[in-house]
Design an enzyme around this catalytic site. Structure first.
Site, PDB file in Angstrom:
ATOM      1  N   GLY A   1      41.622  24.330  39.250  1.00 20.35           N
ATOM      2  CA  GLY A   1      42.256  23.043  39.021  1.00 20.35           C
ATOM      3  C   GLY A   1      43.038  22.972  37.717  1.00 20.35           C
TER       4      GLY A   1
ATOM      5  N   HIS B   1      39.089  29.882  36.453  1.00 20.77           N
ATOM      6  CA  HIS B   1      40.525  29.830  36.209  1.00 20.77           C
ATOM      7  C   HIS B   1      40.758  29.443  34.744  1.00 20.77           C
ATOM      8  CE1 HIS B   1      40.877  29.951  40.502  1.00 20.77           C
ATOM      9  NE2 HIS B   1      42.164  29.669  40.522  1.00 20.77           N
TER      10      HIS B   1
ATOM     11  N   GLU C   1      46.025  30.087  32.713  1.00 15.29           N
ATOM     12  CA  GLU C   1      47.099  30.038  33.708  1.00 15.29           C
ATOM     13  C   GLU C   1      48.152  29.071  33.181  1.00 15.29           C
ATOM     14  OE1 GLU C   1      47.770  29.019  38.467  1.00 15.29           O
ATOM     15  OE2 GLU C   1      45.900  28.446  37.495  1.00 15.29           O
TER      16      GLU C   1
ATOM     17  N   ASP D   1      46.312  34.715  45.405  1.00 20.47           N
ATOM     18  CA  ASP D   1      46.089  33.292  45.154  1.00 20.47           C
ATOM     19  C   ASP D   1      46.051  32.560  46.492  1.00 20.47           C
ATOM     20  OD1 ASP D   1      45.555  30.973  43.827  1.00 20.47           O
ATOM     21  OD2 ASP D   1      47.367  30.938  42.637  1.00 20.47           O
ATOM     22  N   ASP D   2      47.169  31.960  46.921  1.00 24.48           N
ATOM     23  CA  ASP D   2      47.203  31.220  48.187  1.00 24.48           C
ATOM     24  C   ASP D   2      48.315  31.793  49.063  1.00 24.48           C
ATOM     25  OD1 ASP D   2      45.312  28.806  47.593  1.00 24.48           O
ATOM     26  OD2 ASP D   2      46.588  29.015  45.829  1.00 24.48           O
TER      27      ASP D   2
END
Length: 322
Positions: free
Chosen positions: A154, A181, A184, A262-263
């Site tokens: 997030g 995370h 980033e 990642d996605d």
């Protein structure tokens, strides 16, 4: 998640989206060239995607398809990260239910496609700490069913990690591996915080580490592994251009860095394409990419015995190339 599957779900369920125009539909769930590359546009895709988790069968289906797509790429070991809160919110499913459905989907697909799969439950910084505690507790209860890790994700700029430290420490003491995370969208200091305050062995992204030589030294000392996602960092505005990505600098600094997607559906990429990008755009030689693969195996959330076998199989796969 496959775009075709999402399109089918939207059409069948009558979702309020421009479902009869596939190109317009994709813009709701994928980053494309027309988007401004920043974290706001990226995170907005998740608000749409959360609407798709309407039934247990849909959750199991997208889980199975993720494993099937990995098998298609010759991936032999997959750590699939999922956010129980995101899966539960649209239909107010219980967190326990959605976690069990993901586990069932993984178990079916792993057997069908011959991929070893482990699960990491993810929680978001912007959501209540109490939810994170629930997810952590449920994850600990499912350790013997392939749920091996806990992740904090997030918006790291506006929501600090500190409130989650005790939850993660307790989960680690109960047998879960940890990744956070950090570095980033935030600064190198967030990487330092994750290493010093959480007992993490891995950092999600972490590319800002390179901005502070002291944090680089700390990461080397702790042998922290970085889960680097090249396309993601570009399309979310972390780096201004693919050619400016700091992965080569991280590797040259002696950091353990791995290559990840990642996605994949949101960025419309595959792991194979990320390796190709690292080689052709960032100029990372094959022998160094092999080191990245081995670093991933060494940092995998598996038992020592499983790790030895995984490394053996990956070394065998690389032997004809380097």
């Amino acid at each position: 998640m496959r775009i075709n599957t999402l399109f089918e779900i939207a059409r069948q369920s009558g979702m309020d989206l421009p479902i009869y125009d596939p190109r317009r539909f994709e813009k709701f769930v994928q980053v494309d060239g027309g988007d401004v590359y920043n974290s706001t546009n990226f995170l907005a895709k998740f608000q749409t995607i959360r609407r798709f988790f309407l039934t247990p069968d849909i959750i199991k289906r997208v889980t199975c398809e993720a494993v099937a797509d990995a098998a298609e790429e010759n991936i032999i070991y997959l750590e699939l990260r999922f956010t129980p809160v995101a899966l539960s919110v649209e239909k107010k499913f219980s967190l326990a239910e959605v976690m069990d459905w993901v586990i069932e989907g993984v178990q079916m697909a792993s057997e069908d496609y011959g991929v070893i799969v482990r699960l990491i439950a993810s929680v978001n910084r912007h959501e209540p700490v109490e939810l994170a505690a629930q997810v952590a507790g449920l994850a600990v209860e499912r350790r013997d069913r392939g749920l091996v890790g806990l992740d904090l994700a997030g918006n790291e700029v506006d929501f600090p990690a500190q409130p989650f430290v005790n939850i993660f420490r307790e989960a680690n003491e109960s047998g879960l591996q940890l990744t956070v995370h950090a570095g980033e969208w935030g600064e190198a200091a967030s990487v330092r915080h994750a290493i010093e305050k959480f007992p993490v062995s891995r950092i999600g992204h972490g590319v800002r580490v390179i901005d502070d030589a002291r944090v680089v030294a700390l990461a080397r000392e702790h042998e922290t592994t970085f889960e680097v996602c090249i396309t993601s960092n570009f399309q979310t505005g972390v780096v201004s251009a693919l050619t400016n990505h700091p992965l080569p600098d991280m590797l040259n600094a002696g950091l353990k860095a791995t290559i990840n997607t990642d996605d994949p559906s949101i960025f419309h990429i595959s792991l194979s394409e990320e390796y190709l990008l690292a080689h052709e755009v960032l100029g990372i030689p094959l022998n160094v990419l092999r080191q990245c693969t081995m670093a991933a195996a060494e940092a995998a959330f598996v038992s020592p015995e499983e790790k030895i076998e995984l490394i053996r199989r990956l070394e065998e796969g690389w032997s004809d190339l380097v």
